[in-house]
Every structure is written in C-alpha cells, then in structure tokens.
Scaffold this active site. Structure first.
Site, PDB file in Angstrom:
ATOM      1  N   ASN A   1       0.876  -1.175   0.000  1.00 11.13           N
ATOM      2  CA  ASN A   1       0.000   0.000   0.000  1.00 11.13           C
ATOM      3  C   ASN A   1       0.910   1.221   0.000  1.00 11.13           C
ATOM      4  O   ASN A   1       1.418   1.629   1.044  1.00 11.13           O
ATOM      5  CB  ASN A   1      -0.904  -0.043   1.247  1.00 11.13           C
TER       6      ASN A   1
ATOM      7  N   ARG B   1      -2.654  -2.163  -3.298  1.00 11.13           N
ATOM      8  CA  ARG B   1      -3.869  -1.404  -3.036  1.00 11.13           C
ATOM      9  C   ARG B   1      -3.814  -0.130  -3.871  1.00 11.13           C
ATOM     10  O   ARG B   1      -2.837   0.616  -3.812  1.00 11.13           O
ATOM     11  CB  ARG B   1      -3.932  -1.054  -1.549  1.00 11.13           C
TER      12      ARG B   1
ATOM     13  N   HIS C   1     -13.068   2.791   0.534  1.00 12.37           N
ATOM     14  CA  HIS C   1     -13.057   1.705   1.526  1.00 12.37           C
ATOM     15  C   HIS C   1     -13.747   0.464   0.960  1.00 12.37           C
ATOM     16  O   HIS C   1     -14.272  -0.372   1.707  1.00 12.37           O
ATOM     17  CB  HIS C   1     -13.807   2.084   2.834  1.00 12.37           C
TER      18      HIS C   1
ATOM     19  N   LEU D   1     -16.064   2.806  10.363  1.00 12.17           N
ATOM     20  CA  LEU D   1     -15.850   4.017  11.159  1.00 12.17           C
ATOM     21  C   LEU D   1     -14.413   4.042  11.666  1.00 12.17           C
ATOM     22  O   LEU D   1     -14.070   3.334  12.615  1.00 12.17           O
ATOM     23  CB  LEU D   1     -16.829   4.057  12.346  1.00 12.17           C
TER      24      LEU D   1
ATOM     25  N   ARG E   1     -12.152  15.302   8.299  1.00 10.09           N
ATOM     26  CA  ARG E   1     -12.899  15.697   7.088  1.00 10.09           C
ATOM     27  C   ARG E   1     -14.328  16.087   7.465  1.00 10.09           C
ATOM     28  O   ARG E   1     -14.945  15.449   8.319  1.00 10.09           O
ATOM     29  CB  ARG E   1     -12.944  14.552   6.082  1.00 10.09           C
TER      30      ARG E   1
ATOM     31  N   GLU F   1      -8.722  -5.935   5.046  1.00  5.92           N
ATOM     32  CA  GLU F   1      -8.542  -5.574   3.633  1.00  5.92           C
ATOM     33  C   GLU F   1      -7.381  -6.348   3.023  1.00  5.92           C
ATOM     34  O   GLU F   1      -7.420  -6.726   1.854  1.00  5.92           O
ATOM     35  CB  GLU F   1      -8.298  -4.069   3.514  1.00  5.92           C
TER      36      GLU F   1
END
Ligand code: AMP
Length: 396
Positions: A7, A90, A179, A207, A239, A382
């Site tokens: 990643n 990723r 996501h 979350l 954000r 993931e």
C-alpha cells in the site's frame, strides 16, 4: 499462496506478507519518510520489532529494503524472494474502468494513470509502488485491487449527481465511494454470519479516521456515503463530510481563501477535530467529553447523529435491513459509540445487547436475542481480500 501486499503512499509504504488461504501473516511493516531520509519498521509475529534508518530516495529503495529484510537470515521470514508468489497492490481510484481487481499489465497501468485526475494524491503514489515492484521483481505477477471497485454495482440513481449531465458524460463526475475492499470483506462476513440467506440487506459502517457507510443488497453495493472523493458523507476525524457548497463561496469571499486553502480546511481541519478543537482521535474526544468539554461532546453527538441518519436512509433505500455491521478503528473498538448509534432504532427492529456489545476487535453478534436486525462487530481485513484476489487472479 504467499502474497506480498503493498500500500504505497506519497512518502510511505505499508507492506504485509501473508498466506492467501487462511490469512496467516508472516511479516508486515512500514517504510516512512521516502524521499526525505528513510525509516523501516518491520514486524514479525512473536519477535521484537525491527526499526532501521535506511536511505530511501524513492519507492524503489523502499521496496528493495523490504525485500532485503524479508530474506535476512536473522530478521527475515523467507530464504529467497522467489517464495513471494505474487504482489497485490492497493490502488485508491479505479474510476469507471475497474469493477474488480486485475492483473497489472501495460493496459492496466495506463488505465490507473487515466484515473490520476480523480485520485491526484494517491494514484501517482500507488503507481510508484507498482513500478518499483515491476523493476525489482520483473518475473513476479502483480495485481491491482481498487478501493472503488466494490461500489461500481451502484445503480445510476445512487451514483449520479444532480448537476448538468454532461459532467458525468464528458468528465466522469459521479459517486465512486471508497473503503470498498473493507465493505466487501465485512459485508461478505455478515452474509455468512446471517447463515447465507438467498437475499440479504446489510448496512456496513466503516468508522475509522476516514469513515463511510455502504448499503449492500445480496452482496452488491447499492449506495455509499463517499463520493467522487473521500471528503463526502458524514463528519470524520478531520474531514467535514457533506457540506453546503454555499459555505465555500461564503468563507472564500470573507477570508480570501483560494480553493486549495478551502479544501485543506475541509479535509484536514474539519470533522470532529473542527467541531471540538480538541482532537481527531475519538479516544481523546471521549476523555475530553468525560471531563466536561462541551465541544468534544457536541462533536461526538454530531458524529452519532449523522451515522444514525445514514442508517435510516439506507434502510429506507433498501426497503429494510437484516444486519448492521461495525468495523474499523472506531467501529471495532468503541462500545459506547456503537451503543449510541443503535439507540432509538428499535422502531426498525434493532435491539442491542449491552453486555455482548462490551467487546473490542472481535467478530461478534452483539444484537439482543430476538432482535429483528442483527448487529455485528466485524474486524475488517482488507489485506486478506487483496491477498485472495491476487492469488485467484494469478491462478487463472
Ligand atoms: P482506523 O482509521 O480504522 O485505524 O481508526 C482509527 C481511529 O479509531 C482512531 O482515530 C480512534 O479515534 C479510533 N479508535 C481506536 N480505538 C478506539 C477506542 N477504543 N475507542 C474509541 N475510538 C477508538
């Protein structure tokens, strides 16, 4: 199959070396300060962490440092890099080109490049990681797994923005969502935990520092809260989530901000940090609120309120819901926020068991016996999804 997962960010690179079947993790770590000086943190289960300063002018030196430490007789876990069967990368933005993971070839790289305007911060970094691996391991197959791909099953009514249609047709402006690999993993686990019914309606609440919800019908995403970019949806650590565009014009006029400064405020200084002025970390907010900080309490209240609103919206959009899933840092660990989000949802058939909900980081059904809607805590994975996709594509 033993898979190396990469990643790559602009100045960092996370890696994990794992078995695609069963998910055993052999080693993982992080290269930081790429392009500045370079630092490697390498972790092997059951051993002490290794931290090393290694010059990393580019991502190539970072990948080389990862491979070197993996084959190191003392610190490593393999005898030769030949034991790495494939590399899974990723990749943030797959635009409309990628509805699933794919083997990396020239056409795939060109398509990821085409998505750079949609993911200007992440896609170039992801490509640097891919190119570095290709150069150092030219004979090892590489696979790209996209954060957006799972959401590509959304119907037009969910992904279209109500702005002139030409921006969708000419410029690919639409909801993409992020996501996706996490939503795919936890929704599949939820369907499994529901007993694999023929039809299922699941709401996934990812979350974490960045947060998003998805609505998943029969394993396919039908809506998600993030949009063209990851700024959309409900308030996150820093954000803002969705805001009235009029605010941008108003503040830019009042303070003379240009669009970059304005977006920096919305991306980095907003969310629960912006409201509280305390922190973007929910543990700090819990502590501050417990000590009577009203803005920290308001930030938490706002977060809970907006997540609850989206749960209602998605239940309505799907015509019901069978399971609500909580995942990622907050979803997996904050019993209190899970409880508050599910409070008052008994009209929808959501009943939580407070005792079962007293759990962190474990896959558990936390709904009360007889609850019409199941509530699951499911730690996301993931990396396992990336490893499984990579192995499957390489076997083909
Ligand atoms: P992630 O981005 O998935 O790694 O999630 C990171 C966020 O999870 C942090 O910013 C924390 O706010 C939150 N988090 C982790 N542990 C807890 C906890 N025990 N209680 C509340 N929030 C937590």
């Amino acid at each position: 199959m033993k898979i190396l997962i990469i990643n790559a960010g602009s100045s960092s690179l996370k890696y994990q070396f794992m078995e695609s079947e069963g998910g055993e993790v052999f080693a993982k770590g992080l290269c930081e300060r790429i392009g500045i000086d370079g630092r490697l943190t390498h972790k092997v289960p059951g051993r002490e962490d290794v931290k090393q300063d290694i010059p990393m002018p580019t991502h190539s030196e970072a990948i080389q440092a990862v491979l070197d430490i993996m084959v190191d007789p003392q610190k490593g876990v393999i005898a030769s890099t030949d034991e790495i069967a494939a590399v899974g990368h990723r990749v943030l933005h797959g635009g409309m080109a990628f509805t699933k993971s794919c083997i990396i070839d020239d056409a795939c790289i060109a398509a990821i490049e085409k998505c750079i305007p949609l993911g200007p911060l992440h896609n170039p970094a992801n490509l640097m990681g891919i190119r570095a691996c290709q150069a150092i391991m030219p004979n090892t197959p590489q696979v790209a797994v996209f954060d957006t791909a799972f959401h590509m099953t959304m119907p037009p009514k969910a992904y279209i923005y109500a702005i002139p249609y030409e921006y969708y047709e000419k410029d690919d402006v639409r909801r993409y969502g992020f996501h996706g690999t996490s939503h795919r993993y936890v929704s599949a686990r939820a369907i499994d935990m529901l007993g694999n019914p023929e039809h299922s309606k699941v709401i996934c609440c990812h979350l974490g520092n960045g947060s998003s919800l998805s609505a998943v019908v029969d394993g396919k995403c039908v809506d998600t809260t993030m949009g063209l970019g990851p700024l959309a949806g409900f308030p996150m650590g820093t954000r803002s989530g969705d805001v009235d565009a009029t605010i941008l014009e108003y503040l830019m006029g009042r303070y003379g901000y240009d669009i970059k400064e304005m977006l920096n405020i919305l991306n980095k200084k907003s969310g629960v940090l912006g409201i509280s002025g305390v922190s973007s970390d929910f543990r700090d907010l819990d502590d501050a609120a417990a000590q009577g900080n009203e803005r920290a309490a308001l930030a938490l209240e706002k977060f809970v309120y907006e997540v609850k609103k989206f749960i209602g919206a998605y239940a309505s959009a799907m015509g019901g819901v069978d399971a609500i899933v909580f995942t990622a840092g907050i979803g997996e660990n904050s019993c209190d926020l899970r409880q508050k989000i599910c409070e008052g949802l008994s009209y929808m058939g959501v009943e939580m068991d407070a005792e079962k909900n007293n759990v962190r980081g474990k896959e558990v059904d936390v709904s009360a016996a007889g609850s019409k809607v199941k509530v699951f805590v499911i730690p996301t994975n993931e990396e396992l999804m990336i490893a499984m996709d990579t192995a499957e594509l390489c076997k083909k």
